[in-house]
Design an enzyme around this catalytic site. Sequence first.
Site, PDB file in Angstrom:
ATOM      1  N   HIS A 180      13.294  36.510  13.910  1.00  8.37           N
ATOM      2  CA  HIS A 180      12.107  37.327  14.191  1.00  8.37           C
ATOM      3  C   HIS A 180      11.418  36.785  15.426  1.00  8.37           C
ATOM      4  CE1 HIS A 180       8.141  39.209  13.613  1.00  8.37           C
ATOM      5  NE2 HIS A 180       8.759  40.092  12.864  1.00  8.37           N
TER       6      HIS A 180
ATOM      7  N   ASP B 219      13.461  43.041   7.018  1.00  3.40           N
ATOM      8  CA  ASP B 219      14.550  44.010   6.982  1.00  3.40           C
ATOM      9  C   ASP B 219      15.740  43.533   6.159  1.00  3.40           C
ATOM     10  OD1 ASP B 219      13.350  45.953   8.763  1.00  3.40           O
ATOM     11  OD2 ASP B 219      13.670  44.492  10.355  1.00  3.40           O
TER      12      ASP B 219
END
Length: 384
Positions: free
Chosen positions: A266, A321
């Site tokens: 991320h 996700d």
Amino acid sequence: MSDELLRGLEGVLVAESELSHVDGQAGKLVYRGYDIETLAEEATYEEVLYLLWHGDLPTRAELSSFREALAAERAVDDAVLETVTALAEAGEHPMAALRTATSMLSAYDPDVDADPEDRERALAMGRRITAKVPTVLAAFERARRGEEPVEPDLDPELSHAGNFLYMLTGAEPDEVSEETMDMALTLHAEHGLNASTFTAVVIGSTMADIYSCVVGGIGALSGALHGGANQDVMEMLHEIDDADADPVEWATARREAGGRIPGFGHRVYKVKDPRANILEGKLRDLSASTGDDKWLRYTTSIEAYLEDEGLVEKGIAPNVDFYSGSVYDHFGIPMDLYTPIFAMSRVGGWIANVLQYQADNRILRPRYRYVGETDATFVPLDER
């Protein structure tokens, strides 16, 4: 004025916000002072919307009034539904269909020509957009299945999340399904000045209407580097399953071939995304209730393997996700609808950010460092 080049605007501060705080080192996400774990467990998506838009959690009376106002705006004009159906029949991608339909909604909004500085009317438009996006998405999905749309339930007793599942399937969801979808919407509602939020705010800084801002946010979210990783994760899991492969062996081969594992890493988080922790727990609940723990086994095996390989120590950890797609799959939701559901949730955050920025507005105007020619000689057309 500094001439330092900061690619991707990395670390550049453009404004102050009271909406959310992301602590990437500690793996912490806060909405207006409340940690995401508490909001996910204790608050509904409607309460989170109220918090983001109004600054405080609502009282029972305020929440009741807010839910009634939101539910009353769920219906979509027939002309919009006809366009959604035409887009579905043409094979349009769901995110593109959502972008088009959201833009079209403005034609039927009585406040669209309001003074852009009128916050109450801007909020009214935002409420209508937020209420109608689930109706658009459900109608699109049903249309491409050859089914008639299900009219939204205008009774506020059926939550925002529950009404979406109802319109998608034609049956009211069970309590676990409704709570799970509601939690997923809460987790995706707001996340600082990411690409889609920045896009919406840039548009808002011109004092454009809220529809323009949301359409811009949808466009940014549709990009493969922003909103599509949850679909990538599910495609990976299906590839593993179709090959009847061992998840760890598959992931090892993927990495040895130079490939990445989707759902890991991320831009901000250097430890496991707190939203991933929450969704992993919900996936465990869903797996136990259905007796199908295949995706849970695959994801947790891959996560444990990558942790043993030292990726987490290097700041490459599971993001939201990595687990969201597996949760949506339990509802039978098609993979290409995952990012539109992300948008359905994030609409609330986009609106909150635009209104916050416009309250102390300055048009956003970064600049390029020019590296082209400066003294080119013009050659007449006949001599070129």
